[in-house]
Design a protein around this motif. Structure first.
Motif, PDB file in Angstrom:
ATOM      1  N   ARG A  53       0.845  -1.192   0.000  1.00  0.00           N
ATOM      2  CA  ARG A  53       0.000   0.000   0.000  1.00  0.00           C
ATOM      3  C   ARG A  53       0.880   1.242   0.000  1.00  0.00           C
ATOM      4  N   ASP A  54       0.576   2.122  -0.958  1.00  0.00           N
ATOM      5  CA  ASP A  54       1.297   3.388  -1.051  1.00  0.00           C
ATOM      6  C   ASP A  54       0.503   4.440  -0.288  1.00  0.00           C
ATOM      7  N   ASN A  55       1.043   4.927   0.799  1.00  0.00           N
ATOM      8  CA  ASN A  55       0.349   5.907   1.636  1.00  0.00           C
ATOM      9  C   ASN A  55       0.359   7.306   1.041  1.00  0.00           C
ATOM     10  N   MET A  56       1.055   7.477  -0.098  1.00  0.00           N
ATOM     11  CA  MET A  56       1.117   8.799  -0.711  1.00  0.00           C
ATOM     12  C   MET A  56      -0.020   9.014  -1.706  1.00  0.00           C
ATOM     13  N   ASP A  57      -0.117   8.087  -2.703  1.00  0.00           N
ATOM     14  CA  ASP A  57      -1.164   8.270  -3.708  1.00  0.00           C
ATOM     15  C   ASP A  57      -2.065   7.059  -3.864  1.00  0.00           C
ATOM     16  N   GLY A  58      -1.795   5.997  -3.101  1.00  0.00           N
ATOM     17  CA  GLY A  58      -2.639   4.819  -3.138  1.00  0.00           C
ATOM     18  C   GLY A  58      -2.402   3.910  -4.327  1.00  0.00           C
ATOM     19  N   HIS A  59      -1.511   4.284  -5.265  1.00  0.00           N
ATOM     20  CA  HIS A  59      -1.233   3.470  -6.453  1.00  0.00           C
ATOM     21  C   HIS A  59       0.197   2.947  -6.390  1.00  0.00           C
ATOM     22  N   VAL A  60       0.376   1.642  -6.584  1.00  0.00           N
ATOM     23  CA  VAL A  60       1.702   1.010  -6.535  1.00  0.00           C
ATOM     24  C   VAL A  60       2.161   0.740  -7.964  1.00  0.00           C
ATOM     25  N   SER A  61       3.104   1.540  -8.442  1.00  0.00           N
ATOM     26  CA  SER A  61       3.655   1.377  -9.785  1.00  0.00           C
ATOM     27  C   SER A  61       4.954   0.575  -9.711  1.00  0.00           C
ATOM     28  N   PHE A  62       5.551   0.327 -10.894  1.00  0.00           N
ATOM     29  CA  PHE A  62       6.822  -0.401 -10.936  1.00  0.00           C
ATOM     30  C   PHE A  62       7.915   0.414 -10.241  1.00  0.00           C
ATOM     31  N   VAL A  63       7.878   1.716 -10.451  1.00  0.00           N
ATOM     32  CA  VAL A  63       8.864   2.572  -9.770  1.00  0.00           C
ATOM     33  C   VAL A  63       8.694   2.477  -8.259  1.00  0.00           C
ATOM     34  N   ASP A  64       7.433   2.415  -7.794  1.00  0.00           N
ATOM     35  CA  ASP A  64       7.191   2.262  -6.362  1.00  0.00           C
ATOM     36  C   ASP A  64       7.751   0.940  -5.854  1.00  0.00           C
ATOM     37  N   VAL A  65       7.545  -0.140  -6.633  1.00  0.00           N
ATOM     38  CA  VAL A  65       8.049  -1.459  -6.241  1.00  0.00           C
ATOM     39  C   VAL A  65       9.574  -1.459  -6.207  1.00  0.00           C
ATOM     40  N   LEU A  66      10.197  -0.856  -7.232  1.00  0.00           N
ATOM     41  CA  LEU A  66      11.670  -0.779  -7.257  1.00  0.00           C
ATOM     42  C   LEU A  66      12.179   0.019  -6.064  1.00  0.00           C
ATOM     43  N   TYR A  67      11.535   1.167  -5.809  1.00  0.00           N
ATOM     44  CA  TYR A  67      11.924   1.997  -4.658  1.00  0.00           C
ATOM     45  C   TYR A  67      11.755   1.230  -3.348  1.00  0.00           C
ATOM     46  N   PHE A  68      10.599   0.555  -3.182  1.00  0.00           N
ATOM     47  CA  PHE A  68      10.332  -0.184  -1.944  1.00  0.00           C
ATOM     48  C   PHE A  68      11.329  -1.319  -1.761  1.00  0.00           C
ATOM     49  N   THR A  69      11.676  -1.995  -2.866  1.00  0.00           N
ATOM     50  CA  THR A  69      12.644  -3.102  -2.784  1.00  0.00           C
ATOM     51  C   THR A  69      14.005  -2.611  -2.315  1.00  0.00           C
TER      52      THR A  69
END
Length: 345
Positions: A53-69
């Motif tokens: 869950r992305d607490n910023m915009d609610g959408h999990v993109s590939f960039v979000d996954v790469l950043y989270f990883t």
């Protein structure tokens, strides 16, 4: 390498061999391993992005996954993207956390191996070299050299006052096990002997395995340390005179000495045993060499109180206890005597 001790083979003595991989390839393999682990975590997070869950915009993109990883593997995260399902949390707990620890250990180990360890070893070696004085240099750590080092230790020389030089890594490993300082190098080169401060050494033992190499080492050492006592092993009788001309103080031919012991044993069963008793540090008697004292000048060799006088050296020439020269000791004489070995506590 302290009193005499018995050396036992360790229960586990791993073989050592220089890595065939160059440094750049080792670093590349470690980098590929880290990237592979990151790829596994990234793939699992992407296919299971519904558990995030992305607490910023609610959408999990590939960039979000790469950043989270990357943030999760290298730190504990910032809380902007969090796992919300049990499966995602279990994956982070039992897979990502061990990978995080492994990656950190891999980075720290690489930094230690290629930076801190080398700097520390360089600093430690420079301190050892700076403090080298009154030490014994053993060049050629084969059978004769290693036995000589063990005997020196048994006679009371601290292991850290013995420096072993050899070009073979296995031989230096054995020297390290005894507590010696070691240097991998060619003893025929000035730079090698200067590195062990040959000019400050107490003595040098040479057992290079080849007479020509040993004689060349003698010449090199003598040019750097004119007054250094040098003992050298020479296996051919024809080369003994050459070794002395090169500057060796003592020339030892193990083949000839063994022949003397064998021949002596035919004249009596205890002669060889007594010779070994004199030479070994754990014998009941010991040979000792020392200068004459002021109190002994003018007295016969037979009257010394420290042991049984066998021979004196006067002006470089030997005189036995039965010779007229031994009837009156003079200043500058060197006495060779037999002393009883002190019992160990």
């Amino acid at each position: 390498m302290k009193p005499r001790r018995i050396f036992h083979v360790p229960r586990f003595a791993p073989l050592r061999r220089k890595s065939p991989l160059p440094i750049w390839l080792t670093l590349l393999l470690r980098l590929l391993l880290v990237l592979g682990l990151l790829g596994i975590v990234l793939a699992v997070h992407w296919f299971d992005r519904g558990g995030l869950r992305d607490n910023m915009d609610g959408h999990v993109s590939f960039v979000d996954v790469l950043y989270f990883t990357m943030i999760t593997v290298t730190t504990v995260g910032f809380g902007d993207i969090v796992p919300v399902t049990d499966r995602a949390r279990m994956f982070d707990t039992f897979v990502v956390t061990p990978i995080r620890l492994f990656v950190w250990l891999l980075f720290l180990g690489t930094a230690y191996d290629f930076m801190f360890k080398r700097l520390w070893e360089k600093f430690r070696m420079s301190m050892i070299q700076r403090n080298l004085k009154d030490h014994v240099v053993v060049t050629g750590f084969g059978t004769s050299g290693s036995e000589a080092a063990r005997e020196l230790i048994a006679r009371g020389t601290p292991p850290d006052r013995i420096v072993a030089i050899d070009g073979r890594n296995a031989a230096l490993g054995e020297a390290e096990e005894l507590g010696l300082s070691v240097l991998e190098g060619d003893s025929t080169r000035d730079a090698t002997l200067k590195a062990v401060h040959i000019e400050h050494a107490r003595a040098m033992i040479i057992s290079a395995g080849r007479d020509d190499t040993s004689i060349l080492i003698v010449l090199t050492a003598r040019s750097l340390a004119p007054d250094l006592p040098i003992s050298v092993v020479i296996r051919s009788e024809d080369n003994e005179a050459l070794a002395r001309q090169a500057g060796a103080t003592t020339v030892i031919n193990p083949v000839s000495f063994a022949g003397l012991l064998l021949a002596g044993s035919t004249q009596g069963s205890h002669i060889a045993e007594y010779m070994a008793d004199l030479a070994a540090a754990d014998g009941r008697v010991a040979l000792n060499e020392r200068p004459v004292t002021a109190e002994e000048i003018g007295r016969p060799l037979s009257s010394i109180a420290t042991g049984l006088g066998l021979r004196i050296y006067r002006d470089g020439k030997p005189h036995g206890a039965w010779d007229d020269a031994a009837s009156e000791l003079r200043a500058g004489d060197v006495i060779v005597e037999i002393k009883p070995r002190r019992p160990r506590p």
